[in-house]
Design a protein around this motif. Structure first.
Motif, mmCIF file in Angstrom:
data_model
loop_
_atom_site.group_PDB
_atom_site.id
_atom_site.type_symbol
_atom_site.label_atom_id
_atom_site.label_comp_id
_atom_site.label_asym_id
_atom_site.label_seq_id
_atom_site.Cartn_x
_atom_site.Cartn_y
_atom_site.Cartn_z
ATOM 1 N N PRO A 159 0.911 -1.154 -0.164
ATOM 2 C CA PRO A 159 -0.146 -0.001 0.002
ATOM 3 C C PRO A 159 0.755 1.221 0.199
ATOM 4 O O PRO A 159 2.009 1.257 0.526
ATOM 5 N N ASP A 160 0.473 2.326 -0.650
ATOM 6 C CA ASP A 160 1.052 3.657 -0.728
ATOM 7 C C ASP A 160 1.180 4.268 0.760
ATOM 8 O O ASP A 160 2.284 5.066 0.913
ATOM 9 N N PHE A 161 0.511 3.827 1.718
ATOM 10 C CA PHE A 161 0.529 4.457 2.905
ATOM 11 C C PHE A 161 1.797 3.629 3.745
ATOM 12 O O PHE A 161 2.547 4.455 4.517
ATOM 13 N N SER A 210 6.482 7.148 -5.499
ATOM 14 C CA SER A 210 7.444 8.065 -6.192
ATOM 15 C C SER A 210 9.008 7.372 -5.829
ATOM 16 O O SER A 210 9.940 7.983 -6.522
ATOM 17 N N HIS A 211 9.194 6.856 -4.749
ATOM 18 C CA HIS A 211 10.526 6.100 -4.603
ATOM 19 C C HIS A 211 11.028 4.986 -5.648
ATOM 20 O O HIS A 211 12.042 5.065 -6.074
ATOM 21 N N VAL A 239 13.822 4.188 -11.094
ATOM 22 C CA VAL A 239 13.651 3.927 -12.281
ATOM 23 C C VAL A 239 14.384 5.075 -13.261
ATOM 24 O O VAL A 239 15.216 4.918 -14.231
ATOM 25 N N THR A 240 14.278 6.296 -12.919
ATOM 26 C CA THR A 240 14.987 7.469 -13.730
ATOM 27 C C THR A 240 16.417 7.270 -13.649
ATOM 28 O O THR A 240 17.060 7.561 -14.540
ATOM 29 N N GLN A 241 16.867 7.037 -12.340
ATOM 30 C CA GLN A 241 18.128 6.892 -12.068
ATOM 31 C C GLN A 241 18.667 5.695 -13.058
ATOM 32 O O GLN A 241 19.725 5.702 -13.849
ATOM 33 N N VAL A 269 -4.875 5.240 -6.454
ATOM 34 C CA VAL A 269 -3.992 6.410 -5.878
ATOM 35 C C VAL A 269 -3.141 7.168 -6.919
ATOM 36 O O VAL A 269 -2.794 8.129 -7.045
ATOM 37 N N ALA A 270 -2.746 6.077 -7.921
ATOM 38 C CA ALA A 270 -2.004 6.581 -9.000
ATOM 39 C C ALA A 270 -2.711 7.408 -10.094
ATOM 40 O O ALA A 270 -2.167 8.008 -11.090
#
Length: 475
Positions: free
Chosen positions: A187-189, A194-195, A200-202, A268-269
């Motif tokens: 779950p997002d909580f 974003s982590h 993924v960007t890195q 949530v997304a």
């Protein structure tokens, strides 16, 4: 250590949480990392114990005393370098790992252990805040191509390690977003997505190519992967859930946990989910007392359930372990999660016997008390009871990875239905199929994120050795 008497001078202080009444109003993380001064004090509690059992208690063998001392010195940049040397994604483990390292802490023999997890959380958050987490592209390319099936923690760890030594890595994910069960199981909580996104960007800057909606065995041919790539790693999750074959199982309102949790991640997304399973205003019964069950409890509370019950088949564990008998191993003891604190009635030694419905929808659950004698479960006479249940969530663990993908690759399985591969020796993590490796849940079955990272890293070294004859990657 920075302060030799720190473990005697300072008590353990945990990271603060947003109060339950506030945090159930949203799906944001609610664990606040330690301040710099708090982290320094907690780092000072690390003993000069001679043999740091925490290192072995940690599946990725984090060099814990070293970064505890560096945090005490407020040398945060070197602390993240030491932490990253063994763990690719400490922001994952610092949030959702149960911290077996703390159970193995020498101070835990007769006192509260060092707050290792909270210090790790503080280190990686500090590193991101200061832009110390940067891409590490390879200096040279090898020309070797590797396909990784599954983008969870095992697949991501393997991909990052292999890309950094110059291989061309493609990660194939069957879902619409990268992250595997980290994305659509946690779950997002507990961990905001974003982590995953910034990792993924890195990794893309390091050369990793991510492809979504790639369901290997369905719209991607396994034989074509083996033909097109120099090596293939199977790193998917254990997604075959344990079922409960009792009368009424077919009723509407009786669902697997993984039919319930991922859709909330998608909501949530920003996705729109038709016919989402919700707990709003319902009497919810969660069957299964583990982490997945706890996640169902927390999500149901955020939906606004009328009531939430959680049943566990096994007996209630003791409030405290007998440390002299179990240390430094993971103890069996009563654990209350943050989701339980938000509202839940828990019960143990309960076996569900059937579901009763009305117009095809579940309305009641029939259960009975059980007791365990000589390792066998027996129903307690005259203990049967009935309770309201508008939504039943089955969270009894996972048997193995989905068998379809293993069958289509034609690889041998172990007795539990996992990909058969050894972790030691010259050909570690190799399957019965040439060029095909397996790691994480795909090889070991349902396990922890930290174990997935460990296996992904070790499998990466084995693949590098297979392709190049030797490897500079850590074991």
């Amino acid at each position: 250590m920075g302060k030799v008497t720190g473990f005697m001078d300072f008590p353990r202080v945990a990271a603060e949480n947003v109060p339950p009444a506030e945090r159930v109003k949203n799906y944001k993380e609610f664990v606040l990392h330690l301040s710099d001064e708090e982290a320094k004090t907690q780092g000072a509690r690390c003993m000069d114990c001679g043999i740091p059992f925490c290192n072995n208690g940690c599946p990725v063998n984090n060099i814990i005393p070293d970064w505890n001392d560096l945090v005490f010195q407020q040398n945060w940049k070197q602390a993240i370098e030491v932490l990253h040397s063994t763990n690719n994604f400490p922001e994952f483990t610092g949030r959702i790992c149960p911290a077996p390292c703390e159970a193995a802490c020498t101070l835990n023999i007769n006192d509260d252990p060092v707050g290792i997890k909270s210090i790790e959380h503080a280190i990686i958050d500090k590193a991101w805040e200061n832009n110390w987490v940067i891409p590490q592209p390879p200096k040279n390319k090898t020309g070797k191509k590797i396909a990784i099936v599954g983008s969870g923690p095992a697949g991501m760890a393997a991909a990052q390690q292999l890309a950094r030594v110059g291989h061309d890595v493609v990660v194939l994910e069957k879902n619409d977003r990268i992250g595997g069960l980290l994305r659509y199981g946690i779950p997002d909580f507990k961990m905001e997505k974003s982590h995953i996104d910034r990792r993924v960007t890195q990794m893309e800057a390091e050369g990793v190519v991510f492809k979504t909606n790639q369901n290997v065995g369905e719209n991607v041919d396994p034989e074509q992967l083996i033909h097109d790539y120099d090596s293939v790693i199977l790193a998917g999750g254990a997604e075959w859930p344990r079922d409960l074959p009792v009368p009424g199982r077919e009723l509407d309102g009786v669902h697997f946990a993984m039919d319930f949790l991922p859709n909330q991640n998608k909501i949530v997304a920003g996705d729109v989910i038709k016919d989402q399973i919700t707990a709003t205003g319902k009497n919810v019964v969660v069957i299964g007392g583990g982490d997945t069950g706890s996640d169902c409890v927390g999500t149901s509370n955020r939906h606004g359930a009328a009531s939430v019950y959680q049943f566990e088949l096994m007996p209630q564990p003791p409030e405290k372990e007998i440390k002299s008998l179990v240390w430094p191993y993971w103890p069996l003891k009563m654990r209350t999660s943050s989701s339980h604190e938000e509202g839940c009635e828990r019960d143990w030694s309960v076996a569900t016997k059937s579901f009763i419905g009305e117009n095809g929808k579940v309305k009641e659950l029939v259960a009975a008390r059980v007791e365990w004698k000589d390792g066998k479960m027996q129903e307690v006479p005259n203990s049967e009871f009935t309770m309201k249940a508008d939504l039943v969530l089955l969270a009894m663990g996972f048997i193995s990875p989905q068998q379809t993908i293993l069958d289509k690759f034609g690889i041998d399985k172990d007795a539990r239905g996992n990909a058969k591969a050894e972790t030691e020796g010259e050909n570690s993590y190799t399957t019965s199929r040439s060029k095909v490796f397996a790691a994480g849940d795909m090889r070991r079955g349902q396990s922890l994120v930290v174990w997935a990272i460990r296996e992904g890293r070790q499998c990466a070294r084995s693949v590098d050795e297979f392709l190049m004859g030797s490897s500079s990657l850590p074991r």
